[in-house]
Design an enzyme around this catalytic site. Structure first.
Site, PDB file in Angstrom:
ATOM      1  N   SER A   7       0.849  -1.197   0.000  1.00  0.00           N
ATOM      2  CA  SER A   7       0.000   0.000   0.000  1.00  0.00           C
ATOM      3  C   SER A   7       0.880   1.242   0.000  1.00  0.00           C
ATOM      4  O   SER A   7       1.639   1.501   0.933  1.00  0.00           O
ATOM      5  CB  SER A   7      -0.902   0.004   1.234  1.00  0.00           C
ATOM      6  OG  SER A   7      -1.591   1.230   1.268  1.00  0.00           O
ATOM      7  N   HIS A  31      -1.081  -1.043  -4.502  1.00  0.00           N
ATOM      8  CA  HIS A  31      -2.365  -0.737  -3.857  1.00  0.00           C
ATOM      9  C   HIS A  31      -2.408   0.756  -3.552  1.00  0.00           C
ATOM     10  O   HIS A  31      -1.550   1.284  -2.852  1.00  0.00           O
ATOM     11  CB  HIS A  31      -2.538  -1.555  -2.577  1.00  0.00           C
ATOM     12  CG  HIS A  31      -3.873  -1.370  -1.925  1.00  0.00           C
ATOM     13  ND1 HIS A  31      -5.007  -2.017  -2.354  1.00  0.00           N
ATOM     14  CD2 HIS A  31      -4.266  -0.589  -0.890  1.00  0.00           C
ATOM     15  CE1 HIS A  31      -6.038  -1.656  -1.615  1.00  0.00           C
ATOM     16  NE2 HIS A  31      -5.614  -0.770  -0.696  1.00  0.00           N
ATOM     17  N   ASP A  33      -4.639   3.861  -2.136  1.00  0.00           N
ATOM     18  CA  ASP A  33      -5.778   4.232  -1.297  1.00  0.00           C
ATOM     19  C   ASP A  33      -6.222   5.658  -1.570  1.00  0.00           C
ATOM     20  O   ASP A  33      -5.474   6.595  -1.313  1.00  0.00           O
ATOM     21  CB  ASP A  33      -5.396   4.119   0.181  1.00  0.00           C
ATOM     22  CG  ASP A  33      -5.207   2.680   0.596  1.00  0.00           C
ATOM     23  OD1 ASP A  33      -6.148   1.888   0.408  1.00  0.00           O
ATOM     24  OD2 ASP A  33      -4.109   2.350   1.101  1.00  0.00           O
ATOM     25  N   MET A  35      -8.869   8.507  -0.533  1.00  0.00           N
ATOM     26  CA  MET A  35      -9.802   8.879   0.551  1.00  0.00           C
ATOM     27  C   MET A  35     -10.305  10.298   0.329  1.00  0.00           C
ATOM     28  O   MET A  35      -9.554  11.158  -0.139  1.00  0.00           O
ATOM     29  CB  MET A  35      -9.067   8.825   1.888  1.00  0.00           C
ATOM     30  CG  MET A  35      -8.385   7.498   2.159  1.00  0.00           C
ATOM     31  SD  MET A  35      -7.564   7.536   3.743  1.00  0.00           S
ATOM     32  CE  MET A  35      -6.741   5.933   3.716  1.00  0.00           C
ATOM     33  N   HIS A  64      -8.132   1.609  -4.542  1.00  0.00           N
ATOM     34  CA  HIS A  64      -9.124   1.338  -3.498  1.00  0.00           C
ATOM     35  C   HIS A  64      -9.818   2.654  -3.157  1.00  0.00           C
ATOM     36  O   HIS A  64      -9.241   3.510  -2.501  1.00  0.00           O
ATOM     37  CB  HIS A  64      -8.380   0.748  -2.283  1.00  0.00           C
ATOM     38  CG  HIS A  64      -9.238   0.524  -1.079  1.00  0.00           C
ATOM     39  ND1 HIS A  64      -8.695   0.281   0.175  1.00  0.00           N
ATOM     40  CD2 HIS A  64     -10.582   0.499  -0.920  1.00  0.00           C
ATOM     41  CE1 HIS A  64      -9.673   0.128   1.041  1.00  0.00           C
ATOM     42  NE2 HIS A  64     -10.823   0.251   0.424  1.00  0.00           N
ATOM     43  N   MET A  66     -12.111   4.915  -1.222  1.00  0.00           N
ATOM     44  CA  MET A  66     -12.828   5.121   0.044  1.00  0.00           C
ATOM     45  C   MET A  66     -13.495   6.487  -0.056  1.00  0.00           C
ATOM     46  O   MET A  66     -13.127   7.439   0.628  1.00  0.00           O
ATOM     47  CB  MET A  66     -11.847   5.044   1.213  1.00  0.00           C
ATOM     48  CG  MET A  66     -11.409   3.614   1.503  1.00  0.00           C
ATOM     49  SD  MET A  66      -9.910   3.531   2.470  1.00  0.00           S
ATOM     50  CE  MET A  66      -8.704   3.663   1.155  1.00  0.00           C
ATOM     51  N   MET A 139     -12.000  -5.548   4.455  1.00  0.00           N
ATOM     52  CA  MET A 139     -11.134  -4.734   5.303  1.00  0.00           C
ATOM     53  C   MET A 139     -10.900  -5.474   6.616  1.00  0.00           C
ATOM     54  O   MET A 139     -11.837  -5.974   7.234  1.00  0.00           O
ATOM     55  CB  MET A 139     -11.791  -3.373   5.593  1.00  0.00           C
ATOM     56  CG  MET A 139     -11.895  -2.428   4.406  1.00  0.00           C
ATOM     57  SD  MET A 139     -10.321  -2.024   3.624  1.00  0.00           S
ATOM     58  CE  MET A 139      -9.445  -1.223   4.968  1.00  0.00           C
ATOM     59  N   ASP A 177      -7.148  -6.267   3.524  1.00  0.00           N
ATOM     60  CA  ASP A 177      -6.448  -4.979   3.613  1.00  0.00           C
ATOM     61  C   ASP A 177      -6.520  -4.436   5.037  1.00  0.00           C
ATOM     62  O   ASP A 177      -7.615  -4.200   5.547  1.00  0.00           O
ATOM     63  CB  ASP A 177      -7.135  -4.008   2.627  1.00  0.00           C
ATOM     64  CG  ASP A 177      -6.480  -2.640   2.577  1.00  0.00           C
ATOM     65  OD1 ASP A 177      -5.409  -2.451   3.180  1.00  0.00           O
ATOM     66  OD2 ASP A 177      -7.061  -1.760   1.903  1.00  0.00           O
TER      67      ASP A 177
HETATM   68  C1  DX5 Z   1      -6.707   1.733   5.089  1.00  0.00           C
HETATM   69  C2  DX5 Z   1      -6.153   1.417   3.737  1.00  0.00           C
HETATM   70  C3  DX5 Z   1      -5.089   0.398   3.731  1.00  0.00           C
HETATM   71  C4  DX5 Z   1      -3.835   0.792   4.459  1.00  0.00           C
HETATM   72  C5  DX5 Z   1      -3.142  -0.472   4.899  1.00  0.00           C
HETATM   73  O1  DX5 Z   1      -7.822   2.520   4.938  1.00  0.00           O
HETATM   74  O2  DX5 Z   1      -7.178   0.929   2.910  1.00  0.00           O
HETATM   75  O3  DX5 Z   1      -4.755   0.013   2.402  1.00  0.00           O
HETATM   76  O4  DX5 Z   1      -2.969   1.554   3.678  1.00  0.00           O
HETATM   77  O5  DX5 Z   1      -2.072  -0.152   5.685  1.00  0.00           O
HETATM   78  P1  DX5 Z   1      -1.446  -1.162   6.733  1.00  0.00           P
HETATM   79  O6  DX5 Z   1      -0.992  -2.359   5.978  1.00  0.00           O
HETATM   80  O7  DX5 Z   1      -0.324  -0.373   7.329  1.00  0.00           O
HETATM   81  O8  DX5 Z   1      -2.513  -1.503   7.740  1.00  0.00           O
HETATM   82 ZN    ZN Z   2      -6.600   0.019   0.977  1.00  0.00          ZN
END
Ligand code: DX5
Ligand code: ZN
Length: 217
Positions: A7, A31, A33, A35, A64, A66, A139, A177
């Site tokens: 990630s 990956h 993220d 947000m 991903h 969010m 998740m 994840d």
């Molecule tokens: C959280 C993200 C994850 C995050 C995972 O909202 O979707 O992808 O980056 O990070 P770790 O592996 O550090 O928990």
């Molecule tokens: Zn993620």
């Protein structure tokens, strides 16, 4: 076979090019993220960063989302290079978006579609979509932040989804994840996970190459 998706949220943003090369050489998937500060109480990065990563990436980009109203942005993420796009079922439910339409939109752009759920959403909510998506994202922490502690109930949740996938004779992949590390990866693989997102475990490690190898089992 396990696929490891570091990630980028946990990468070194001052040396992002180096971390991209690391994933190209040693891991399987990026990956990413995204947000929006509304669906989750945090902001991350968006199109310019993903486009920059895409320009150097030789491995697939897994975006991903969010965010609320994922359908508004799917096309642009496809344009900047996403190979896989997941969105949260609960985001779609809350904002009145039709999940099937989002899946169809993602597919119409030639991108693999994934449906994500947070740990408090019953996994059965995914069942009507198991034959519609390419992967589901369970998740194992609440979406919004990297570096959180893995929630052990995830094992049972994975097993339940995997049993349903098998019962339906599907090839839908399961991605996990959040808090994935060398202690939980084997049990997760046994439960049915094939896509492993790992942020802190990979990027904060002293020997990242060894960690990715270990995560592969
Ligand atoms: C959280 C993200 C994850 C995050 C995972 O909202 O979707 O992808 O980056 O990070 P770790 O592996 O550090 O928990
Ligand atoms: Zn993620």
């Amino acid at each position: 076979m396990r696929k490891i998706a570091p990630s980028i949220l946990a990468a070194d943003f001052l040396n992002l090019g180096k971390d991209v090369e690391f994933v190209n050489e040693y891991a399987d998937i990026f990956h990413l993220d995204v947000m929006d500060g509304t669906f989750v109480p945090n902001l991350s990065f968006g199109f310019p960063v993903i486009e920059a990563i895409a320009s150097k990436a030789t491995k697939p980009l897994d975006v991903h989302l969010m965010i609320i109203h994922p359908e508004k942005y799917v096309e642009r993420f496809a344009k900047v290079g996403a190979d896989m796009i997941s969105f949260h079922l609960e985001a779609a439910m809350d904002d009145g978006t039709n999940p099937q339409q989002v899946i169809d939109l993602i597919h119409s752009l030639g991108v693999k579609a994934g449906m994500a759920i947070d740990p408090d959403v019953p996994v059965e909510e995914l069942f009507p979509y198991l034959d519609k998506v390419d992967f589901v994202l369970l998740m194992s922490v609440f979406a919004g932040f990297g570096g959180q502690k893995f929630i052990p109930e995830t094992y049972e949740r994975v097993k339940t989804v995997k049993a349903e996938i098998d019962r339906l004779g599907l090839k839908t992949l399961i991605e996990v994840d959040g808090g994935v590390d060398c202690e939980n990866c084997d049990a997760l693989a046994e439960a049915g996970v094939s896509l492993f997102v790992a942020g802190s475990t990979v990027f904060k490690a002293e020997d990242r190459v060894a960690i990715v190898k270990r995560l592969r089992g």
